[in-house]
Design a protein around this motif. Sequence first.
Motif, mmCIF file in Angstrom:
data_model
loop_
_atom_site.group_PDB
_atom_site.id
_atom_site.type_symbol
_atom_site.label_atom_id
_atom_site.label_comp_id
_atom_site.label_asym_id
_atom_site.label_seq_id
_atom_site.Cartn_x
_atom_site.Cartn_y
_atom_site.Cartn_z
ATOM 1 N N SER A 672 0.862 -1.185 0.000
ATOM 2 C CA SER A 672 0.000 0.000 0.000
ATOM 3 C C SER A 672 0.891 1.225 0.000
ATOM 4 N N SER A 673 0.330 2.353 -0.355
ATOM 5 C CA SER A 673 1.114 3.584 -0.361
ATOM 6 C C SER A 673 0.950 4.294 0.977
ATOM 7 N N LEU A 674 1.967 5.032 1.364
ATOM 8 C CA LEU A 674 1.891 5.814 2.602
ATOM 9 C C LEU A 674 0.816 6.884 2.474
ATOM 10 N N ASP A 675 0.585 7.333 1.249
ATOM 11 C CA ASP A 675 -0.495 8.294 0.998
ATOM 12 C C ASP A 675 -1.846 7.692 1.385
ATOM 13 N N GLU A 676 -2.065 6.405 1.068
ATOM 14 C CA GLU A 676 -3.317 5.737 1.441
ATOM 15 C C GLU A 676 -3.445 5.624 2.957
#
Length: 814
Positions: A672-676
């Motif tokens: 997953s992205s840190l943005d998510e």
Amino acid sequence: MHSFLDYASTLRYDLSLSLRSALRKPGLNLLLIVSLVFAVGLISTLVGITDHLFWRSPPSIGKPHELIRAVRFSDAVPENSWSYPDYVDVRDRTRLLQGLAAYTPGTTTINAKIGDLVTSAEIAYVSENFFRVLRLPSAVGTLNDFARQADDPVTAVLSYDFWRRTFDQKTAAVGSRITINGREVVITGVAPPDFHGVSPTESPADAWVPIRSYPLLSGSTHDRLHRQEYGSAVWLQVIGRLAPGATIDAARQEMAAIAVQLAEDVPAWAKGGQGVRLLADYRYMPAVAIRLQSIAKTVSLATAVLLGVAAVNVIFLLMARFGARKRELWIRLMLGAPRRRLVRQLATELGLIAVLGGVGGFLASIASSRIAVRMLPYELHSAPSPDPRVLGAAMVAAGALCLSVGWIPIRAAARAADGRTARPDALGSGRKSAAGDVLIALQAALAIALLASLVLFLLSLHQASSVDLGFDYKNRLVVTVDPRPLGYEADRIQSLIDSSIASIRGLPGVKNVAATAMVPFRGMMRYPIELGPGAGDETINVGLEFVTPNYFSTMGIDVLDGREFQQTDAQLSTPPVAINKTAARLLFPAGQAVGNTLRFTKAYPVVAVVADTRFNELGEAIVPRIFSLGVTRGGSTFNLIVHTATDPQNVAQSVVQAIRGVDPNVLVPAPSSLDEIVGRQLKPYRTAAALVGTATFLAVLFTCLSLYGVLSNRVEERKRHIGIQVALGAGRGRILGSVLNAALLLVVIGTAFGLALAWAGGRVVQAFLFGVDARDPVAFVVAPAIFLFVTLLASLIPARSALALDPAVLLREE
């Protein structure tokens, strides 16, 4: 039989007339049906979600009113999970709880081998009495034969969905053996199909295994089953069932006495928490319950306001629909039509509209329930279905509203036909106009209150999105790797980390990579540390992060003083540490932090002071934080942070392949992205803004439609008077002003009351805002400006129609 056929024939005839009548003015009838759809859909959606979250227990759980939740607490941590030793101590001492069960609220991904099938699955660890405390019946086999002695095989209970997928619903699954993370597990039973967990917000498991099997199945070297010198891991949640005749108040008194006794008998007890709190709602931890209740209150308030606006709009549309038919009804009565015949015809039309609105509301509630569930800050494992009883009640209410308003034109026409007035159009026009003015002002007040709240929620979302977290979360990929099932130990895990970082660093699109034991907003480690003599000899809790070199540059954390960790630092017998700015101020109040020594467990040289970061919550106060080398010291699971040049998902597959290139057997869940991850922290504020925004849009739309209907009706009623004014030379400005002035006066009055309502409701709204005062003047300036502009546009349409009236045609009609 004859009368029934006559009735059916008459009903068919009335329905045919109703359809023809509706098609003569399709726009007005469509708006009326759409308004009813919104009203019925909103009611059923709101009640369905509230019922799913708060009122309805999983249907398979026996006597849920006897269940309670037990929460550990202390002055520092108001609600905490349990360690296994603490749970056992309390379980063995309580007498007023006939059962106390522990379980992990989240699930763990494992490799499962079932015959020739190899798949991943989610397991949850539960105490041996978990299903017995819940009084859960089995779909197949038994759920109670769950105990495990030292020499017994590990047992497991499968979820119904997993059993159906993997065993094709064969009862032979019970007693068979499967392999979980390389260990044989015996299947003892299958849970009922409608059981997915204690709470709708908890991740559903594919299988449940005993807590005592944790060391075998996890491969962890950390002992979570016995009490440790420096405190035990807290990872469990606990629910219980009241003994027959026991009350929760009595159980609370017993639990307080047990906590006092344990504090004396077990010195380590107080380190995990000072006491135990029993809660009547067994489904949620307090923080989760409070957040869900806050969301429910916000949605309920916005829905109530919107329903009020929608109801007023339905009344206006009904009045507009039947007000124009008073002359038609009067003529039919004068020609000898029976009054009951007209009543029956109008009742059929209204019933048809109510049914269409109800059916549309039912379909809308199915879609809106799914959308609303996705907007919640928690993932629900099942979507609530519309309650037929609520839908039926909403349809009856819609029909009653339509019938009550529908009597107005019938009464007006009947009184005119009885000779009490010569013109049906004039009957009650003054009273109807006054009632319409009040309703318009009420709609405007409710709409402006919602609009002011929306401005506040948008400001709140902007503030939450603008929080300086101290690190850069854009273009960062997070990959969690758990090598425990493969029997990795610390040295081998470190080798896996180093090899994975080396492989990933050479991939196209990768700018930097590092590893950490903890990811922001996914928990944190705390450690007690004593301040020096010059700082008051206090003990404080600091955040402790285990990382690799290049961590700060990968995360975009500024190094304020000193240097970044280097590869050679990890080879030292006492690796250096870095501290954040707040820790430097507290731990070294009298001097320079870099170059000094930090003491906890042993002396560590400080090589850097970095910027303060927020890793636990958006609005948290900055806590002192220490960064240390050695990711394996933080646990067996590690997280790779990959800084990418573009969208992290573009390189996600390549990163996973690089890790599996080091060891193809390592289980790597979807990255997953840190943005998510940060986005999940913003989700409550986005949810509030989206829900209130939807309600506001509909409220303003309904208000504009009602205003348009009232003004159009007034132009229709006054067209003869307007024609005379035009014939006598009245200018366009005067005609336009006569139509708009009344509308703007109603809007201004409604706006004033709406702003007062928004001001009074500030305390309710404040609980859902981030960094914004509920009485921020921006909302009380922007909201009226937007509302006045929109309603002015809605008023111009009927005003322009007044200017288009031809006096010659009007006078000739008269």
